[in-house]
Design a protein around this motif. Structure first.
Motif, mmCIF file in Angstrom:
data_model
loop_
_atom_site.group_PDB
_atom_site.id
_atom_site.type_symbol
_atom_site.label_atom_id
_atom_site.label_comp_id
_atom_site.label_asym_id
_atom_site.label_seq_id
_atom_site.Cartn_x
_atom_site.Cartn_y
_atom_site.Cartn_z
ATOM 1 N N ALA A 1 -8.730 -13.674 14.056
ATOM 2 C CA ALA A 1 -8.573 -12.269 14.474
ATOM 3 C C ALA A 1 -9.902 -11.862 15.417
ATOM 4 N N GLU A 2 -11.162 -12.013 14.575
ATOM 5 C CA GLU A 2 -12.273 -11.607 15.087
ATOM 6 C C GLU A 2 -12.659 -12.410 16.325
ATOM 7 N N PHE A 3 -12.269 -13.567 16.410
ATOM 8 C CA PHE A 3 -12.531 -14.638 17.507
ATOM 9 C C PHE A 3 -11.635 -14.077 18.617
ATOM 10 N N TYR A 4 -10.333 -13.676 18.537
ATOM 11 C CA TYR A 4 -9.431 -13.368 19.516
ATOM 12 C C TYR A 4 -9.993 -12.108 20.091
ATOM 13 N N GLN A 5 -10.563 -11.270 19.061
ATOM 14 C CA GLN A 5 -10.811 -9.830 19.698
ATOM 15 C C GLN A 5 -12.295 -9.760 20.559
ATOM 16 N N ASN A 6 -13.232 -10.808 19.836
ATOM 17 C CA ASN A 6 -14.573 -11.088 20.756
ATOM 18 C C ASN A 6 -14.481 -11.643 21.986
ATOM 19 N N HIS A 7 -13.542 -12.702 22.111
ATOM 20 C CA HIS A 7 -13.692 -13.623 23.211
ATOM 21 C C HIS A 7 -12.429 -13.463 24.291
ATOM 22 N N TYR A 8 -11.295 -12.968 23.806
ATOM 23 C CA TYR A 8 -10.285 -12.815 24.580
ATOM 24 C C TYR A 8 -9.678 -11.249 24.759
ATOM 25 N N GLN A 9 -10.529 -10.326 23.868
ATOM 26 C CA GLN A 9 -10.054 -8.965 23.932
ATOM 27 C C GLN A 9 -8.710 -8.766 23.441
ATOM 28 N N VAL A 10 -8.316 -9.405 22.552
ATOM 29 C CA VAL A 10 -6.674 -9.126 21.998
ATOM 30 C C VAL A 10 -6.820 -8.897 20.786
ATOM 31 N N SER A 11 -6.107 -8.131 20.301
ATOM 32 C CA SER A 11 -6.153 -7.546 19.134
ATOM 33 C C SER A 11 -4.884 -8.088 18.058
ATOM 34 N N LEU A 12 -5.595 -8.594 16.959
ATOM 35 C CA LEU A 12 -4.279 -9.307 16.070
ATOM 36 C C LEU A 12 -4.321 -8.876 14.875
ATOM 37 N N ASN A 13 -3.356 -8.727 14.138
ATOM 38 C CA ASN A 13 -3.371 -8.282 12.648
ATOM 39 C C ASN A 13 -3.219 -9.547 11.988
ATOM 40 N N ALA A 14 -4.462 -9.520 11.278
ATOM 41 C CA ALA A 14 -4.836 -10.819 10.525
ATOM 42 C C ALA A 14 -3.818 -11.237 9.555
ATOM 43 N N GLU A 15 -3.126 -10.308 8.970
ATOM 44 C CA GLU A 15 -2.279 -10.725 7.755
ATOM 45 C C GLU A 15 -0.887 -11.293 8.465
ATOM 46 N N THR A 16 -0.395 -10.627 9.380
ATOM 47 C CA THR A 16 0.999 -10.880 9.909
ATOM 48 C C THR A 16 1.091 -11.445 11.441
ATOM 49 N N GLU A 17 0.119 -11.396 12.142
ATOM 50 C CA GLU A 17 0.241 -12.222 13.505
ATOM 51 C C GLU A 17 -0.683 -13.452 13.780
ATOM 52 N N PRO B 1 -12.689 -17.398 29.711
ATOM 53 C CA PRO B 1 -11.415 -17.674 29.008
ATOM 54 C C PRO B 1 -10.464 -16.586 28.688
ATOM 55 N N LYS B 2 -9.254 -16.829 28.660
ATOM 56 C CA LYS B 2 -8.405 -15.806 28.902
ATOM 57 C C LYS B 2 -6.929 -16.246 27.540
ATOM 58 N N SER B 3 -6.393 -15.386 27.237
ATOM 59 C CA SER B 3 -5.277 -15.416 26.277
ATOM 60 C C SER B 3 -4.057 -14.943 27.060
ATOM 61 N N ILE B 4 -2.875 -15.510 26.748
ATOM 62 C CA ILE B 4 -1.431 -14.786 27.479
ATOM 63 C C ILE B 4 -1.200 -13.678 26.578
ATOM 64 N N LEU B 5 -1.870 -13.605 25.518
ATOM 65 C CA LEU B 5 -1.523 -12.387 24.496
ATOM 66 C C LEU B 5 -1.969 -11.112 25.027
ATOM 67 N N LYS B 6 -3.108 -10.920 25.955
ATOM 68 C CA LYS B 6 -3.665 -10.080 26.355
ATOM 69 C C LYS B 6 -2.476 -9.320 27.449
ATOM 70 N N ALA B 7 -1.680 -9.854 27.764
ATOM 71 C CA ALA B 7 -0.824 -9.295 28.893
ATOM 72 C C ALA B 7 0.081 -8.234 28.173
ATOM 73 N N GLU B 8 0.416 -7.106 28.809
ATOM 74 C CA GLU B 8 1.152 -6.051 28.014
ATOM 75 C C GLU B 8 2.501 -6.732 27.680
ATOM 76 N N GLY B 9 2.803 -6.275 26.483
ATOM 77 C CA GLY B 9 4.209 -6.628 25.766
ATOM 78 C C GLY B 9 4.255 -8.081 25.448
ATOM 79 N N ALA B 10 3.110 -9.030 25.400
ATOM 80 C CA ALA B 10 3.246 -10.335 25.291
ATOM 81 C C ALA B 10 3.688 -10.555 24.025
#
Length: 383
Positions: free
Chosen positions: A79-95, A216-225
Motif C-alpha cells: 500500500a505504501e509503495f502504490y501511494q508513494n510511486h503511483y499516487q494510488v490509495s489502496l486499503n491494505a486489508e481489502t484491496e 511509472p504509472k498504474s491503471i488504478l489511478k484512473a477514476e473509477g478504475a
C-alpha cells in the motif's frame, strides 16, 4: 496408455522451456553461448532485502503456515509503495492480495472469472501465458492487434465495433512486453470506460514500470478504475527478485475475494522471510531505481550497437529491460535467431512467440553484463 487431458491439446510447451534445452545442450558441448533472450535479472537484490530475509529466518513462527492474504506488514508495504510511486490509495486489508509471482495471478484470475466458452481479449503481440491459461480453463482467446503504426497501443474504437457480448476479460500490459511501449493516462482512462461500457474485467500486468521509465504509472489511478480493473505487479524485475516468486494483485475487495476463493485452495501462504524481504524492498527510496537504471541504460546503449551491427531496426522510445527490433528486410525472424545462435552463439528471442504481429522482430534482453554484450558485438563486427 493414459492420455493427457483434452485441455492440453491446444497448449504448447513454453517456448523458452524448450529452446533453452537446446541452448544448454550447446553450452554443455563446449559452445560459449551469450544469452540475450531471457528477461531474468542477473543483478543482485538490494542488500537491505537480503538482510531482512536473513533476520526473518529466526523469527518465531517463521516456518509455519502464513496467512493466505499475506502478512499485514507485507500488505502495508505494498500500500505504501502504490501511494508513494503511483499516487494510488489502496486499503491494505481489502484491496491487496500478495501472490507467488504474476504467473500465479494470471492463472487464478482466469480460474476465478472465466467459464468455458467465455472470450478473452489478448494483445498480439503479448505475453504467451495469457493465451495458454485461457486455453487451459476452456475459454476462447480473441486477439486484438498492436502494431508500430499505432505505437503498440490498442485501438479501442475499433474493438468497440466488434461483437463483445461473450468477452469477459481483457489483458493489457503496460509498459508493454515485448515492445517496450508505454501507456498514457488517457489510454488508462479509456480502458476503464471501455470495461464499464462492455462489462469486461480489465487486467493490467505491470511488472516493468520502473525499468528505464521516468514516469511509472498504474491503471488504478484512473477514476473509477477499481470497479472494473485488476492490476498485477511483481518484484521480479524491479528488485531483481525473479526467483523469489513474489507479486501482488490489486483492485476492489469484491474482485479480490473472488480470486481468493481459488488461491486458498491452491496454496497455504507464502514463506514468511520472503514476505519480510519483499516488504523491505518496497520501502526503498527512489535511489535504488536510479542506480539500477544507470546500469540498464549503459547496457541498452551497447545492445543498440549490437542491433546496428546486425542491421536490425530498434523501435523508438522503449522502456523496460528489452530492446525490440525489426530484423533485416527479407529475413524470417525464427531463421534469423537460429542463424545467430548457430553461427555466432548468440541467443535472442524471435518476435513470433509473442503473436503473429511479432513476426519480423526479435527481442534482445538487457539481463547480460556489458562485457558479454561487447563480446557479442565483436563476434558480429570484429575490430
Amino acid at each position: 496408455m493414459i492420455e493427457q487431458a483434452k485441455r492440453l491439446d491446444h497448449v504448447k510447451e513454453y517456448y523458452f522451456s524448450s529452446k533453452l534445452r537446446e541452448v544448454r545442450a550447446m553450452a554443455a558441448a563446449g559452445k560459449d553461448i551469450i544469452n540475450l533472450g531471457i528477461g531474468s535479472p542477473d543483478l543482485a537484490p538490494p542488500q537491505q532485502v537480503i538482510s531482512a530475509l536473513n533476520e526473518a529466518l529466526v523469527n518465531t513462527g517463521a516456518h509455519q503456515y502464513q496467512p493466505y492474504k499475506g502478512t499485514p506488514d507485507f500488505r502495508n508495504a505494498i500500500a505504501e509503495f502504490y501511494q508513494n510511486h503511483y499516487q494510488v490509495s489502496l486499503n491494505a486489508e481489502t484491496e491487496i492480495l500478495p501472490l507467488m509471482g504474476s504467473k500465479e495471478g494470471i492463472t487464478h484470475i482466469s480460474m476465478a472469472f472465466l467459464n468455458e466458452g467465455d472470450e478473452v481479449l489478448i494483445p498480439n503481440p503479448g505475453y504467451p501465458t495469457y493465451s495458454s491459461v485461457t486455453e487451459l480453463v476452456g475459454a476462447k482467446a480473441v486477439y486484438y492487434d498492436l502494431n508500430a503504426e499505432g505505437n503498440w497501443l490498442p485501438n479501442l474504437e475499433e474493438l468497440a465495433k466488434k461483437d463483445l457480448s461473450k468477452v469477459k476479460l481483457m489483458w493489457v500490459n503496460y509498459p508493454h512486453m515485448p515492445t517496450g511501449a508505454s501507456a498514457n493516462e488517457k489510454l488508462f482512462a479509456d480502458l476503464v470506460k471501455f470495461g464499464k461500457e462492455n462489462n469486461i474485467l480489465i487486467v493490467n500486468d505491470n511488472p516493468y514500470s520502473f525499468i528505464l521509465n521516468d514516469n511509472p504509472k498504474s491503471i488504478l489511478k484512473a477514476e473509477g478504475a477499481k470497479d472494473v480493473v485488476l492490476e498485477l505487479n511483481s518484484l521480479s524485475k524491479s528488485f531483481n527478485m525473479a526467483g523469489w516468486r513474489i507479486g501482488m494483485l490489486c483492485g476492489s475487495e469484491k474482485n479480490l475475494n473472488t480470486v481468493l476463493k481459488v488461491k486458498t485452495n491452491m496454496d497455504s501462504g507464502m514463506f514468511y522471510p520472503l514476505q519480510a524481504g519483499a516488504a523491505a524492498a518496497l520501502r526503498l527510496n527512489g535511489d535504488w531505481f536510479s542506480a539500477q537504471n544507470e546500469i540498464y541504460q549503459s547496457r541498452k546503449e551497447k545492445v543498440l550497437k549490437l542491433a546496428e551491427a546486425l542491421q536490425c531496426e530498434p523501435e523508438k522510445d522503449q522502456t523496460g529491460m528489452f530492446v525490440w527490433a525489426k530484423v533485416p528486410k527479407g529475413t524470417n525472424a525464427e531463421a534469423f535467431v537460429d542463424f545467430l545462435l548457430n553461427k555466432y552463439h548468440i541467443f535472442t528471442a524471435p518476435g513470433f512467440i509473442f503473436g503473429s504481429n511479432g513476426e519480423g522482430y526479435i527481442r534482445f534482453s538487457l539481463c547480460a553484463t556489458e562485457e558479454n554484450i561487447n563480446r557479442a558485438i565483436k563476434r558480429i563486427k570484429p575490430a
